[in-house]
Enzyme design. Structure first.
Site, PDB file in Angstrom:
ATOM      1  CE1 TYR A 119      62.596  99.845   3.177  1.00 42.20           C
ATOM      2  CE2 TYR A 119      63.470 100.678   5.044  1.00 42.20           C
ATOM      3  CZ  TYR A 119      62.633  99.868   4.502  1.00 42.20           C
ATOM      4  OH  TYR A 119      61.876  98.770   5.286  1.00 42.20           O
ATOM      5  CB  SER A 154      60.154  99.960   7.921  1.00 39.68           C
ATOM      6  OG  SER A 154      61.528 100.381   8.460  1.00 39.68           O
TER       7      SER A 154
END
Length: 273
Positions: A145, A132
């Site tokens: 995260y 990501s």
């Protein structure tokens, strides 16, 4: 003979579209998910399907061994399974942080360890880890995260150089917001966090904003990410990283700003919300 790919997290979003993209490119596709019923339509499409929970090491090894036994080869692994644990660092319990790493970091690690002996022996293969933009740039409220994705990036960077002598490659794909149910689950995980009361501005950022969600105006279609994953898998001399979408490419430029400048920007955003 058709090449073979094993894809984790194929039940929806990026994983599902990636399975379709590889199948359309004439690969033998093993589309896996924790619940095989969620990939039944991919089986009807012509994909092989299997139950695979990346937190279960025995199941990971059994699945990889079954693919190799059935096909005689495993050319590519796409580590896509993952989710987002949002929330201020203080408020996220350690058990939740552990679960985040168990899926997003230990999961790909388990799959890589199961697949690599075969790839090294054949001196051919590719690992595509779906990371990501949060694996390189972190924002308040995404510490858990982002930490998992930073870790995945570090593991992949080390792996890339370790396996290069065996003609096996490791590649990272780094999307920004994607039009999937990812944000919906992340919001569910966020709702389960016990709020200390100290970080309401951070919660408002996620409660009131669609910047990080699938409905964001900058979100890209999962098909676009899937095409990039396929490109990363078939390109003869792949790059180390493939950012996906204009937002991801722009966000990654923020890494070059001084830390103080980024902190000032986040402070301004904090006051605005």
């Amino acid at each position: 003979m058709a090449k073979t790919v094993l894809i984790t997290g194929s039940s929806s979003g990026i994983g599902r579209e990636t399975a379709r993209a590889f199948h359309d490119d004439d690969w033998t596709v093993y589309a896996t998910a924790r619940d095989p019923a969620t990939v039944a339509d991919l089986a009807e499409r012509g994909c092989e399907t299997a139950a695979l929970d990346v937190t279960d090491e025995e199941q990971v090894r059994a699945t990889v061994d079954a693919v190799i036994e059935e096909q005689g080869r495993l050319d590519c692994v796409v580590n896509n399974a993952g989710y987002g644990q949002f929330g201020p660092v203080e408020d996220v319990p350690t058990t939740a942080l552990h679960r985040q790493f168990d899926v997003n970091v230990y999961g790909p690690h388990r799959v890589v360890r199961a697949a690599l002996p075969h790839m090294r022996e054949r001196e051919e293969g590719r690992i595509v880890n779906v990371s990501s933009v949060a694996g390189r740039v972190v924002t308040p409220g995404m510490g858990a995260y982002a930490a998992s994705k930073f870790a995945l990036e570090a593991l992949t960077d080390a792996l890339r150089n370790e396996i290069a002598p065996y003609d096996v490659e490791a590649v990272l794909v780094e999307p920004g917001p994607v039009e999937t149910s990812f944000a919906e689950r992340a919001n569910g995980e966020l709702a389960g966090v016990e709020r200390s009361g100290a970080y309401e501005s951070v919660y408002r950022l996620y409660d009131d904003s669609e910047v990080f969600g699938g409905q964001s105006p900058v979100a890209i279609a999962p098909e676009q990410v899937a095409r990039t994953v396929l490109e990363a898998a078939v390109t003869p001399d792949p790059r180390a990283r493939y950012p996906v979408g204009g937002f991801a490419e722009l966000s990654l430029k923020a890494r070059y700003l001084p830390d103080g400048a980024r902190d000032t920007a986040f402070g301004l955003l904090n006051r605005l919300v």
